[in-house]
Every structure is written in structure tokens, then in C-alpha cells.
Design a protein around this motif. Structure first.
Motif, PDB file in Angstrom:
ATOM      1  N   MET A 160       8.938 -17.717  -7.290  1.00  0.00           N
ATOM      2  CA  MET A 160       9.485 -18.730  -6.415  1.00  0.00           C
ATOM      3  C   MET A 160       8.343 -19.562  -5.839  1.00  0.00           C
ATOM      4  N   PHE A 161       8.493 -20.840  -5.873  1.00  0.00           N
ATOM      5  CA  PHE A 161       7.497 -21.750  -5.313  1.00  0.00           C
ATOM      6  C   PHE A 161       7.993 -22.297  -3.981  1.00  0.00           C
ATOM      7  N   ILE A 162       7.042 -22.549  -3.090  1.00  0.00           N
ATOM      8  CA  ILE A 162       7.374 -23.264  -1.865  1.00  0.00           C
ATOM      9  C   ILE A 162       6.589 -24.564  -1.889  1.00  0.00           C
ATOM     10  N   SER A 163       7.077 -25.519  -1.147  1.00  0.00           N
ATOM     11  CA  SER A 163       6.408 -26.816  -1.116  1.00  0.00           C
ATOM     12  C   SER A 163       5.220 -26.774  -0.156  1.00  0.00           C
ATOM     13  N   PHE A 164       4.359 -27.766  -0.284  1.00  0.00           N
ATOM     14  CA  PHE A 164       3.242 -27.889   0.664  1.00  0.00           C
ATOM     15  C   PHE A 164       3.770 -28.077   2.075  1.00  0.00           C
ATOM     16  N   ASP A 165       4.875 -28.803   2.217  1.00  0.00           N
ATOM     17  CA  ASP A 165       5.470 -29.001   3.538  1.00  0.00           C
ATOM     18  C   ASP A 165       5.922 -27.669   4.134  1.00  0.00           C
ATOM     19  N   GLN A 166       6.535 -26.812   3.311  1.00  0.00           N
ATOM     20  CA  GLN A 166       6.955 -25.502   3.804  1.00  0.00           C
ATOM     21  C   GLN A 166       5.745 -24.664   4.220  1.00  0.00           C
ATOM     22  N   PHE A 167       4.721 -24.656   3.389  1.00  0.00           N
ATOM     23  CA  PHE A 167       3.527 -23.875   3.715  1.00  0.00           C
ATOM     24  C   PHE A 167       2.856 -24.391   4.984  1.00  0.00           C
ATOM     25  N   SER A 168       2.879 -25.690   5.186  1.00  0.00           N
ATOM     26  CA  SER A 168       2.221 -26.256   6.369  1.00  0.00           C
ATOM     27  C   SER A 168       2.912 -25.832   7.661  1.00  0.00           C
ATOM     28  N   GLN A 169       4.112 -25.300   7.556  1.00  0.00           N
ATOM     29  CA  GLN A 169       4.833 -24.830   8.741  1.00  0.00           C
ATOM     30  C   GLN A 169       4.384 -23.437   9.183  1.00  0.00           C
ATOM     31  N   VAL A 170       3.659 -22.723   8.318  1.00  0.00           N
ATOM     32  CA  VAL A 170       3.166 -21.385   8.668  1.00  0.00           C
ATOM     33  C   VAL A 170       1.946 -21.558   9.573  1.00  0.00           C
ATOM     34  N   ASP A 171       2.037 -21.017  10.776  1.00  0.00           N
ATOM     35  CA  ASP A 171       0.952 -21.139  11.752  1.00  0.00           C
ATOM     36  C   ASP A 171       0.118 -19.862  11.733  1.00  0.00           C
ATOM     37  N   ILE A 172      -1.059 -19.932  11.102  1.00  0.00           N
ATOM     38  CA  ILE A 172      -1.951 -18.787  10.998  1.00  0.00           C
ATOM     39  C   ILE A 172      -3.101 -19.003  11.969  1.00  0.00           C
ATOM     40  N   ARG A 173      -3.299 -18.032  12.851  1.00  0.00           N
ATOM     41  CA  ARG A 173      -4.344 -18.131  13.870  1.00  0.00           C
ATOM     42  C   ARG A 173      -5.173 -16.853  13.889  1.00  0.00           C
ATOM     43  N   ILE A 174      -6.379 -16.988  14.400  1.00  0.00           N
ATOM     44  CA  ILE A 174      -7.262 -15.844  14.590  1.00  0.00           C
ATOM     45  C   ILE A 174      -7.030 -15.283  15.988  1.00  0.00           C
ATOM     46  N   GLY A 175      -6.863 -13.967  16.042  1.00  0.00           N
ATOM     47  CA  GLY A 175      -6.685 -13.296  17.320  1.00  0.00           C
ATOM     48  C   GLY A 175      -7.546 -12.055  17.386  1.00  0.00           C
ATOM     49  N   THR A 176      -7.873 -11.653  18.603  1.00  0.00           N
ATOM     50  CA  THR A 176      -8.651 -10.438  18.832  1.00  0.00           C
ATOM     51  C   THR A 176      -7.718  -9.325  19.295  1.00  0.00           C
ATOM     52  N   VAL A 177      -7.795  -8.185  18.650  1.00  0.00           N
ATOM     53  CA  VAL A 177      -7.007  -7.024  19.055  1.00  0.00           C
ATOM     54  C   VAL A 177      -7.615  -6.487  20.350  1.00  0.00           C
ATOM     55  N   VAL A 178      -6.837  -6.517  21.432  1.00  0.00           N
ATOM     56  CA  VAL A 178      -7.343  -6.032  22.721  1.00  0.00           C
ATOM     57  C   VAL A 178      -6.820  -4.637  23.049  1.00  0.00           C
ATOM     58  N   LYS A 179      -5.749  -4.242  22.364  1.00  0.00           N
ATOM     59  CA  LYS A 179      -5.192  -2.899  22.571  1.00  0.00           C
ATOM     60  C   LYS A 179      -4.502  -2.487  21.279  1.00  0.00           C
ATOM     61  N   ALA A 180      -4.684  -1.246  20.883  1.00  0.00           N
ATOM     62  CA  ALA A 180      -4.027  -0.710  19.695  1.00  0.00           C
ATOM     63  C   ALA A 180      -3.602   0.716  19.993  1.00  0.00           C
ATOM     64  N   GLU A 181      -2.359   1.036  19.654  1.00  0.00           N
ATOM     65  CA  GLU A 181      -1.851   2.382  19.906  1.00  0.00           C
ATOM     66  C   GLU A 181      -0.723   2.700  18.929  1.00  0.00           C
ATOM     67  N   VAL A 182      -0.470   3.985  18.798  1.00  0.00           N
ATOM     68  CA  VAL A 182       0.624   4.441  17.956  1.00  0.00           C
ATOM     69  C   VAL A 182       1.785   4.803  18.885  1.00  0.00           C
ATOM     70  N   PRO A 183       2.927   4.139  18.740  1.00  0.00           N
ATOM     71  CA  PRO A 183       4.079   4.489  19.582  1.00  0.00           C
ATOM     72  C   PRO A 183       4.505   5.940  19.330  1.00  0.00           C
ATOM     73  N   GLU A 184       5.039   6.593  20.355  1.00  0.00           N
ATOM     74  CA  GLU A 184       5.468   7.991  20.229  1.00  0.00           C
ATOM     75  C   GLU A 184       6.457   8.185  19.082  1.00  0.00           C
ATOM     76  N   TRP A 185       7.289   7.217  18.840  1.00  0.00           N
ATOM     77  CA  TRP A 185       8.345   7.318  17.838  1.00  0.00           C
ATOM     78  C   TRP A 185       7.863   7.034  16.419  1.00  0.00           C
ATOM     79  N   SER A 186       6.635   6.579  16.287  1.00  0.00           N
ATOM     80  CA  SER A 186       6.176   6.080  14.990  1.00  0.00           C
ATOM     81  C   SER A 186       5.526   7.143  14.108  1.00  0.00           C
ATOM     82  N   HIS A 187       5.779   7.035  12.839  1.00  0.00           N
ATOM     83  CA  HIS A 187       5.064   7.824  11.840  1.00  0.00           C
ATOM     84  C   HIS A 187       4.347   6.894  10.857  1.00  0.00           C
ATOM     85  N   TRP A 188       4.411   5.577  11.136  1.00  0.00           N
ATOM     86  CA  TRP A 188       3.852   4.618  10.183  1.00  0.00           C
ATOM     87  C   TRP A 188       3.201   3.400  10.848  1.00  0.00           C
TER      88      TRP A 188
END
Length: 115
Positions: free
Chosen positions: A1-29
Motif C-alpha cells: 500500500m502506498f501513501i501520498s506525500f501529502d499523507q506522510f507530511s501529516q505525520v508529526d515526528i519529534r525528538i523527545g527526552t525520556v524523563v521517566k520510564a517504568e513497568v506498570p504493575e499489570w504489564s508483562h510486555w
């Protein structure tokens, strides 16, 4: 499946810094990440299925690319909101191959656009 350049331009990709990371009690993944995207965007919560391969302390303080304009998705029994998606390389679709996290060659301002 192809997407158009216009569709791709709608994806907002930004750089972010992870300030907190944790595993939720309910998670196994999944791991819950709090990511700082700078003053304009603020902090967002991201759930990522990487806890089998990475420890939370390995991610804190590091910068990664994220898609920040996805419709938020409810995750887990508490229906927490995942507000963005971490971008990574997935060498194999099996559950035993670790994803490859992107690293920047130098630090940039949080919220920097990826083009």
C-alpha cells in the motif's frame, strides 16, 4: 500500500527526552515512558512494548524520535492514555528479536521536528 506525500507530511515526528520510564504493575510486555517534548508540546505518555529487551533506567535521559500526533490509545486495565509512539527499527516480527532504538549523533532541543 502506498501513501501520498501529502499523507506522510501529516505525520508529526519529534525528538523527545525520556524523563521517566517504568513497568506498570499489570504489564508483562510494555513500559510506560514519560517523554519531554519541550515547552511548546510539553510532556506526553508513551507505552512501548520493549521491556523484554530494555530496562527502564537504560532509557531515562536519552532522546528518541516519536510520532506525536496519533489519536491517543487506551492501554492496560486502567485504560491509561498512550499519547505518542516511539519509532524504532524492528529487524524481525518475532517476539525474540530485540528492536533497535534510534540514537542521535548529537543532542537536540526537545520537540525538534524530524523530516
Amino acid at each position: 500500500m502506498f501513501i501520498s506525500f501529502d499523507q506522510f507530511s501529516q505525520v508529526d515526528i519529534r525528538i523527545g527526552t525520556v524523563v521517566k520510564a517504568e513497568v506498570p504493575e499489570w504489564s508483562h510486555w510494555v513500559m510506560r515512558l514519560e517523554v519531554d517534548f519541550g515547552e511548546e508540546i510539553g510532556k506526553k505518555t508513551c507505552f512501548s512494548g520493549i521491556m523484554k529487551f530494555f530496562k527502564p533506567e537504560e532509557l531515562v535521559g536519552r532522546q528518541f524520535p516519536f510520532v506525536i500526533n496519533l489519536k491517543p490509545k487506551r492501554i492496560g486495565p486502567d485504560k491509561e492514555l498512550s499519547e505518542c509512539m516511539m519509532i524504532m527499527a524492528v529487524p524481525s516480527e518475532d517476539e525474540d528479536t530485540a528492536p533497535v532504538l534510534f540514537s542521535l549523533s548529537e543532542k537536540v532541543e526537545n520537540g525538534t521536528k524530524v523530516r
